[in-house]
Design a protein around this motif. Sequence first.
Motif, PDB file in Angstrom:
ATOM      1  N   ALA A  71       0.878  -1.176   0.000  1.00  0.00           N
ATOM      2  CA  ALA A  71       0.000   0.000   0.000  1.00  0.00           C
ATOM      3  C   ALA A  71       0.911   1.220   0.000  1.00  0.00           C
ATOM      4  O   ALA A  71       1.759   1.362   0.886  1.00  0.00           O
ATOM      5  N   ARG A 118      -1.019  -2.901  -4.258  1.00  0.00           N
ATOM      6  CA  ARG A 118      -2.410  -3.354  -4.157  1.00  0.00           C
ATOM      7  C   ARG A 118      -3.346  -2.164  -3.981  1.00  0.00           C
ATOM      8  O   ARG A 118      -4.527  -2.218  -4.334  1.00  0.00           O
ATOM      9  N   ALA A 119      -2.804  -1.078  -3.409  1.00  0.00           N
ATOM     10  CA  ALA A 119      -3.608   0.121  -3.173  1.00  0.00           C
ATOM     11  C   ALA A 119      -2.702   1.341  -3.125  1.00  0.00           C
ATOM     12  O   ALA A 119      -1.543   1.251  -2.717  1.00  0.00           O
ATOM     13  N   GLN A 152      -6.627  -0.345  -6.705  1.00  0.00           N
ATOM     14  CA  GLN A 152      -7.436   0.380  -5.729  1.00  0.00           C
ATOM     15  C   GLN A 152      -6.762   1.713  -5.422  1.00  0.00           C
ATOM     16  O   GLN A 152      -5.584   1.746  -5.053  1.00  0.00           O
ATOM     17  N   CYS A 154      -7.298   5.537  -3.398  1.00  0.00           N
ATOM     18  CA  CYS A 154      -8.040   6.418  -2.495  1.00  0.00           C
ATOM     19  C   CYS A 154      -7.475   7.830  -2.628  1.00  0.00           C
ATOM     20  O   CYS A 154      -6.280   8.045  -2.401  1.00  0.00           O
ATOM     21  N   ALA A 196     -12.218   5.399  -8.732  1.00  0.00           N
ATOM     22  CA  ALA A 196     -11.466   5.373  -7.479  1.00  0.00           C
ATOM     23  C   ALA A 196     -12.363   5.912  -6.367  1.00  0.00           C
ATOM     24  O   ALA A 196     -13.497   6.332  -6.611  1.00  0.00           O
ATOM     25  N   VAL A 237     -10.530   0.724   0.327  1.00  0.00           N
ATOM     26  CA  VAL A 237      -9.307   0.490  -0.436  1.00  0.00           C
ATOM     27  C   VAL A 237      -8.213  -0.122   0.440  1.00  0.00           C
ATOM     28  O   VAL A 237      -7.403  -0.935  -0.023  1.00  0.00           O
ATOM     29  N   LEU A 238      -8.184   0.257   1.712  1.00  0.00           N
ATOM     30  CA  LEU A 238      -7.110  -0.167   2.603  1.00  0.00           C
ATOM     31  C   LEU A 238      -7.510  -1.305   3.526  1.00  0.00           C
ATOM     32  O   LEU A 238      -6.761  -1.666   4.430  1.00  0.00           O
TER      33      LEU A 238
END
Length: 240
Positions: A71, A118-119, A152, A154, A196, A237-238
């Motif tokens: 992340a 991944r994010a 993903q 944010c 998003a 997202v997380l």
Amino acid sequence: MLFDTDPIGRRVALAAGVGVAATIAGALARPDIVGRASERLGLYQPDRSETWRDTLAVQLRVDAQAGPGRAVFFGDSHVAGLDVASVTTGALNFGIGGDTVRSLAFRLRFYETAKTARAAVIAVGLNELAGASPERAADMFDDVLKAIAAPQICVCSVFPVDLTMPSVIAKFGRDMNHRIADFNERIAARTAAHKAIFLQSLPQAGGLPEIWHGGDGVHLNATGYKIWASRLRDCPVLQA
């Protein structure tokens, strides 16, 4: 055995679509490699400081060691001061103080994790609004979203500032919170179009309370960061 002694310079060269040998010479130990190589390619932004360039070089060394599935947090000094480990596991903090929307869009091309994470969390815009209209700043934000391939994303709203402080008014103007709100509305729409998630980081009404900032009317203190981190942890997202 051959060793790649200049992975940062190589990324700058490849981003411009030219050969490494013809563009970059030197080693990773040279802290100015990103700036000089970018200047030759017509990519470097002269408004970024030497500290910004050095920080970018260090971050790209970390980025080169990071595997997929992390992340990643990108943005300005607000991000740089965030304890990302308290938000989610496997997090990397790539915040740089003084970052603008334009300079973030510029540097994102060099991070492998912008493609393999991944994010991704994005929080930037205040510094841009100090000199650009909300409309222009939001238009540039499209380049930030396009530069991230993470599945993903944010996007955090820009925090309001404390306009009860004369120093903040002198720096940003009395209408700064109106411009911030305008910018946030614009990037929220762009975030939705990009599929998003837009996160309202802090309440906008009333500006930034004194109990949430560190005394300069702009940067969060421990209390402010706890509130933002809590909202980030709730972001879908997380939570993967």
